[in-house]
Design an enzyme around this catalytic site. Sequence first.
Site, PDB file in Angstrom:
ATOM      1  N   ASP A 194       0.865  -1.183   0.000  1.00 21.40           N
ATOM      2  CA  ASP A 194       0.000   0.000   0.000  1.00 21.40           C
ATOM      3  C   ASP A 194       0.898   1.228   0.000  1.00 21.40           C
ATOM      4  O   ASP A 194       2.114   1.128   0.215  1.00 21.40           O
ATOM      5  CB  ASP A 194      -0.890  -0.018   1.255  1.00 21.40           C
ATOM      6  CG  ASP A 194      -1.790   1.203   1.360  1.00 21.40           C
ATOM      7  OD1 ASP A 194      -2.340   1.633   0.323  1.00 21.40           O
ATOM      8  OD2 ASP A 194      -1.938   1.745   2.466  1.00 21.40           O
ATOM      9  N   SER A 195       0.287   2.389  -0.175  1.00 16.28           N
ATOM     10  CA  SER A 195       1.057   3.633  -0.098  1.00 16.28           C
ATOM     11  C   SER A 195       1.492   3.931   1.336  1.00 16.28           C
ATOM     12  O   SER A 195       2.296   4.824   1.568  1.00 16.28           O
ATOM     13  CB  SER A 195       0.206   4.789  -0.608  1.00 16.28           C
ATOM     14  OG  SER A 195      -0.907   4.959   0.248  1.00 16.28           O
ATOM     15  N   CYS A 215      -4.363  -1.465  -2.041  1.00 19.03           N
ATOM     16  CA  CYS A 215      -4.528  -0.032  -2.236  1.00 19.03           C
ATOM     17  C   CYS A 215      -5.441   0.182  -3.435  1.00 19.03           C
ATOM     18  O   CYS A 215      -5.184  -0.329  -4.528  1.00 19.03           O
ATOM     19  CB  CYS A 215      -3.163   0.598  -2.507  1.00 19.03           C
ATOM     20  SG  CYS A 215      -3.243   2.322  -3.030  1.00 19.03           S
ATOM     21  N   GLU A 232      -2.669   8.486   8.527  1.00 25.09           N
ATOM     22  CA  GLU A 232      -1.207   8.311   8.647  1.00 25.09           C
ATOM     23  C   GLU A 232      -0.674   9.067   9.874  1.00 25.09           C
ATOM     24  O   GLU A 232       0.373   8.740  10.420  1.00 25.09           O
ATOM     25  CB  GLU A 232      -0.492   8.796   7.379  1.00 25.09           C
ATOM     26  CG  GLU A 232      -0.727   7.923   6.148  1.00 25.09           C
ATOM     27  CD  GLU A 232       0.107   6.633   6.109  1.00 25.09           C
ATOM     28  OE1 GLU A 232       1.271   6.648   6.543  1.00 25.09           O
ATOM     29  OE2 GLU A 232      -0.427   5.608   5.628  1.00 25.09           O
ATOM     30  N   CYS A 259     -10.941   3.009   0.100  1.00 28.05           N
ATOM     31  CA  CYS A 259      -9.526   3.298   0.328  1.00 28.05           C
ATOM     32  C   CYS A 259      -9.154   2.487   1.553  1.00 28.05           C
ATOM     33  O   CYS A 259      -9.903   2.479   2.542  1.00 28.05           O
ATOM     34  CB  CYS A 259      -9.336   4.788   0.592  1.00 28.05           C
ATOM     35  SG  CYS A 259      -7.677   5.209   1.165  1.00 28.05           S
ATOM     36  N   HIS A 266      -7.214   2.894   3.843  1.00 21.51           N
ATOM     37  CA  HIS A 266      -7.001   3.643   5.080  1.00 21.51           C
ATOM     38  C   HIS A 266      -8.317   3.889   5.834  1.00 21.51           C
ATOM     39  O   HIS A 266      -8.321   4.112   7.045  1.00 21.51           O
ATOM     40  CB  HIS A 266      -6.384   5.014   4.786  1.00 21.51           C
ATOM     41  CG  HIS A 266      -4.928   4.987   4.469  1.00 21.51           C
ATOM     42  ND1 HIS A 266      -4.422   4.466   3.305  1.00 21.51           N
ATOM     43  CD2 HIS A 266      -3.857   5.441   5.177  1.00 21.51           C
ATOM     44  CE1 HIS A 266      -3.100   4.608   3.305  1.00 21.51           C
ATOM     45  NE2 HIS A 266      -2.728   5.196   4.426  1.00 21.51           N
TER      46      HIS A 266
HETATM   47  N1  DGL Z   1      -4.756   3.323   0.882  1.00 23.84           N
HETATM   48  C1  DGL Z   1      -4.754   3.711  -0.469  1.00 23.84           C
HETATM   49  C2  DGL Z   1      -6.009   3.424  -1.200  1.00 23.84           C
HETATM   50  O1  DGL Z   1      -6.638   2.448  -0.878  1.00 23.84           O
HETATM   51  C3  DGL Z   1      -4.068   4.944  -0.898  1.00 23.84           C
HETATM   52  C4  DGL Z   1      -4.179   6.134  -0.097  1.00 23.84           C
HETATM   53  C5  DGL Z   1      -3.300   7.204  -0.634  1.00 23.84           C
HETATM   54  O2  DGL Z   1      -2.081   7.017  -0.642  1.00 23.84           O
HETATM   55  O3  DGL Z   1      -3.817   8.243  -1.044  1.00 23.84           O
HETATM   56  O4  DGL Z   1      -6.385   4.112  -2.106  1.00 23.84           O
END
Ligand code: DGL
Length: 269
Positions: free
Chosen positions: A11-12, A74, A153, A185, A187
């Site tokens: 993931d990012s 992600c 984050e 997302c 997150h």
């Molecule tokens: N967690 C990621 C997603 O599902 C990326 C979030 C990001 O880096 O903007 O899109």
Amino acid sequence: MMDNRPIGVFDSGLGGLTVLKEIKKLLPRESLIYFGDNGRTPYGTKSKETVLKYTHQDVSFLLSKNVKLLVVACNTMSALALPELRSSIHVPVLEVIEPGSRAALKKTKSGRIGIIATSGTISSGVYSKAIRSMAPDVKIYTKACPLFVNLVEEGWWNNEITEMVAVEYLKELKKENIDTLVLGCTHYPLLTDTIRKVLGDDVVQVSSAEELSIALKELLNEHDLLTGQGEAHYQYYTSDSVEKFKELGKLILGEEILNVERVDLDGNL
Ligand code: DGL
């Protein structure tokens, strides 16, 4: 035939740990390698070219660790980069958009579904497309919530500022009478309580993690890739602070994270 090589999950940043947690639960014998690109997060506000370049580097890094399968944990990478990269990856790959869409369709009763995700994912339109291809008549309402990633984050999952941001982002969706909200997302599952405060208990929040894990188990079976004997090993990599990764990662996984190493994919450690 059994295959004891690890599965690569990436993931990012920290968000993909919400997916890893579910995989660990369903497939406790599988060894996992996680990469979080915390040093370059967020991806969701960046151009397609940049997301492609980063994804390519993330994939190459994990392939260099001899993984048997990749999980793109992600949505942004799944939406913007995977369609172009998939054919060049020599191991099976799972993404999160399709499982998330399926999860939403399982839950909705009214057929009114909200989707929240990063700007990149929302403007790609992949979720609406995936859901409509399975159920053409559902009503879909989307909203990009880019600041959510940075708040997660930062560890601000449940505070007043995050709630204010959520009120602002979700005010239009609130009027649309949705019964299901896709957390598009990885997150966002960390903001479930905050989102519930804003949208109420009647809106079911769904993410891809559970459906993805089930699909992963099937795929491992299908390709004869399930692990044989031995204990699972977990290794984590981050492109930013190891300490911060451990601290927040522990809160996400609900257990101490031991093996974390810092890597810099630009090659400037
Ligand atoms: N967690 C990621 C997603 O599902 C990326 C979030 C990001 O880096 O903007 O899109």
